[in-house]
Structures are given as C-alpha cells and as structure tokens.
Design an enzyme around this catalytic site. Structure first.
Site, short mmCIF file in Angstrom:
data_model
loop_
_atom_site.label_atom_id
_atom_site.label_comp_id
_atom_site.label_asym_id
_atom_site.label_seq_id
_atom_site.Cartn_x
_atom_site.Cartn_y
_atom_site.Cartn_z
N PRO A 102 0.79 -1.24 0.00
CA PRO A 102 0.00 0.00 0.00
C PRO A 102 0.82 1.29 0.00
O PRO A 102 0.58 2.17 -0.83
CB PRO A 102 -0.84 -0.12 1.29
CG PRO A 102 -0.90 -1.58 1.58
CD PRO A 102 0.40 -2.15 1.10
N LYS A 207 4.95 8.53 -11.60
CA LYS A 207 3.68 7.97 -11.13
C LYS A 207 2.86 8.99 -10.32
O LYS A 207 1.64 9.13 -10.53
CB LYS A 207 3.98 6.72 -10.29
CG LYS A 207 2.81 6.14 -9.54
CD LYS A 207 1.74 5.58 -10.45
CE LYS A 207 0.54 5.15 -9.64
NZ LYS A 207 -0.60 4.81 -10.48
N LYS A 282 -3.31 9.13 -0.44
CA LYS A 282 -1.88 8.92 -0.17
C LYS A 282 -1.02 9.44 -1.33
O LYS A 282 -0.05 10.17 -1.14
CB LYS A 282 -1.65 7.42 0.06
CG LYS A 282 -0.23 6.99 0.27
CD LYS A 282 0.39 6.11 -0.78
CE LYS A 282 -0.42 5.17 -1.59
NZ LYS A 282 0.26 4.40 -2.58
#
Ligand code: NAD
Length: 338
Positions: A102, A207, A282
């Site tokens: 994660p 990313k 996040k």
C-alpha cells in the site's frame, strides 16, 4: 513483443521445469545472466498484486508469494505458487522479488524491518518495488540494497485492477539502464508498456505526477456529470457527449464515475474493488510533498488532495476513488457537513 520468460507459456504448477535459459542470454548484461530459471518472489497480494502474480504464473514463471493475510495467498497456491514464511525467507529463495504494497511504511517494513528482505538478501538480487511510494524512500532503500550487493528499482504502475488482470499495465521504471534491461522482460509478463524513466526514484516521480492529473480529471468529470444530471440530462447521454467532445479524458472514457453508465467499472459495483480513495489520498499527499520540496505550484493538486482526505474521513476510504461523484452528489460540503 518477444519475451523469453513470457514466450515459454506453460501453466501454473509445472512452470518451473519448463523455464529454459537459452533463448535470450546474449541480450542480458553478464551479471544478470542465469536468473531466468529461478523463482520469482511476489509480496503484497491485494487488488493489484493478485492479478500481477497470476500473470507471472500463467506466463510460465515459478513464483513464491507472501502476504500478511494468509487468505490472500490461498488462490495463488491452488494455482501452483509456493509460500514464503516472511520476506527474509523469500530473499533466501528468490533472486528477483517484486513488491506491491500500500504505502511507504509497508514497503520499509518489508525490506528493512524485522524478518525483512534485507536480512537475507543475496548479492545480485533484483528487487523491484511496484508500489506507489515517496521517491525519497525509494532512494534510501536503493542505497541500503546497494550496501548488501543487491539492486533496488522502482517500477510503479498505472492502469488499475482491470489492466492488472489483463496484463496490460504501464510500468514506470527508475534505475540504471542495464538493470532496467534485466527486469523489463519480467515486467512485460504483467504489462503492455514498460518505460525507463531515469535513475532510481524517477518511476515514482512519474507515477505521482500521473495520479495527480488523474485525481483532478476524475473530480472534474464527476462535477460535470453531477451538474449535467441536475440540469436534466440522462447520464449516459452526458457521458456520450463528453466522450465525443473536448471534455473527454480517461475518467470519462473508460472509468465513468456515475453508477450504471458503464459496465465492469467500480461505479457500477457500489464502488467496490478498483483503486481505493485512501490510496489516492496517499498519492496526492506524495505529490504535495514533492511539490513543496521543489516549490512547484500545484493549486488543483492541493485541492484534490483536500477533497480525497475529506472523503477518507467521511466513510469513503475503501471505496474506489471514482466515488468522489457520490461524495459530490450527496451534498457533502467542504467542511464535512451535508
Ligand atoms: P491493496 O491494499 O489491495 O493490497 C496491498 C496488499 O499488501 C494487501 O494484500 C496487504 O495485505 C498486503 N500487505 C500490507 N502490508 C504487508 C506486509 N507488511 N507484508 C506483506 N504484505 C502486506 O492495494 P492495491 O490496490 O493492490 O495497491 C498496491 C499499490 O499499488 C499501492 O501502492 C497503490 O497505490 C498502487 N496502485 C494501485 C492501483 C489500483 O488500481 N488499485 C493502481 C495503480 C497503482
């Protein structure tokens, strides 16, 4: 696309025996030759990792898996994967390991924690982290790996769960050219595009920039769809108009956030599966950290971060990130009240 790992297509549990070394030896840097008959380790069998590991199996690789939730490993074991007791055990048995976890603390624990990969990693091992994490953590882990004679590369992905299932992900790789060359065939077993972005950490940089653009466009699409519906337009009609007009984007074209507009997307399945709102929050946090460090103005990225953080605190953390449509539609205001 010629990939010798992928080309040797034998299914599941009999795969190891069929992996031969000869095909592309000459195309690999000498120090990585000989790895292709070995076991590939895979840690993190969640929404993405399960499909990625399954694709490695179906392309003939012999894999060893690990996840903190034993149930996550069951299906893959039934298909022929082996189980590691913990990441250090995997490091003893594999000389290529992929992690799909994660966030930064999970990745740090798996590599540098008690029973972590670095406890047992062998010199020359290729460590590939496909999680989306802070590029500075990536660089720290690469230094730690180098001290042990191993190689750490970042290879985060874009494409979502469906692409993971179809083996159609895009990998953004950070690392030295020769190291990239050594892992790209393996990545092509799970993806359609494998792009070398530069030194270690640059895959993560690419990313988080991509996901900042994605979050902004998902919120924009949701706002437009919600307004259109309130103006009396049929949602499918609104979607059609967007996709034949200049408002078209990935969120409108393949991932419409309004339930019932498209089949097989999370919005038509109560926003289950897909890419969780907490994970998007996040990633936006990582983008904001990077923007602060580089004094880059990202006003829309900052607002998107706030919206997704509020969703996390409003019961949406495990819903797909396209549920921002629901969040807007239900009339949540920016102070959290309805
Ligand atoms: P997920 O939460 O579904 O899966 C993570 C898995 O890691 C879980 O099975 C969990 O049990 C396991 N895990 C956690 N801590 C662990 C530990 N210490 N040791 C072993 N296993 C551990 O997450 P996901 O959706 O598969 O995403 C994984 C990564 O990929 C994230 O960084 C995410 O940002 C990124 N990503 C996700 C998507 C998507 O559409 N879901 C798309 C692109 C990138």
């Amino acid at each position: 696309m010629a990939t010798f790992g992928c080309a040797i297509a034998s299914a599941g549990k009999y795969a190891c025996r069929s992996l031969l070394l000869s095909a592309s030896r000459s195309t690999l840097p000498t120090k990585f030759i000989g790895r292709y008959a070995s076991q590939v380790g895979f840690i993190g069998l969640g929404n993405m990792g399960t499909h990625m590991a399954r694709n490695l199996l179906s392309k003939g690789h012999c894999i060893v898996v690990y996840d903190v939730y034993p149930e996550a490993m069951t299906q893959l074991v039934d298909s022929g994967a082996l189980i590691a007791q913990h990441p250090a055990d995997m490091a003893e048995r594999c000389d290529r390991i992929i992690t799909m976890l994660p966030s930064s603390p999970h990745v740090q624990e798996v590599y540098a924690g008690e029973n972590g990969i670095f406890q047992q990693v062998k010199p020359g091992t290729l460590l590939i982290d496909s999680s989306t994490i802070d590029p500075s953590v990536t660089k720290d882990l690469a230094i730690m790996a180098e001290k042990r004679g191993a190689v750490f590369l970042d290879a985060p992905v874009s494409g979502g769960v469906l692409s993971a299932k179809q083996g159609a992900l895009t990998f953004m790789v950070g690392g030295k050219e020769s190291e990239y060359e050594a892992i790209k065939e393996l990545l092509y077993c799970m993806g359609e595009n494998v792009v070398h972005c530069g030194d270690v950490g640059t895959g993560q940089a690419a990313k988080i920039c991509n996901n900042m653009a994605l979050a902004i466009s998902m919120i924009g699409t949701s706002e437009a769809m919600n307004l259109g519906i309130r103006l009396g337009l049929d949602p499918k009609m609104m979607s059609k108009i967007l996709n034949m007009s200049s408002g078209r984007c990935w969120a409108s074209e393949v991932y419409n956030p309004v339930p019932g507009v498209m089949e097989k997307v999370p919005s038509s399945n109560d926003y289950q599966g897909g890419f969780g709102t907490a994970l998007m929050a996040k990633d936006l946090g990582l983008a904001q950290l990077a923007a602060t460090k580089t004094s880059s103005p990202t006003p829309l990225g900052s607002l998107a971060h706030q919206i997704y953080r509020m969703m996390v605190n409003s019961g949406f953390p495990h819903k797909d990130f396209s549920s921002v449509f629901l969040y807007l539609q239900e009339g949540h205001t920016f102070n959290g009240r309805k």
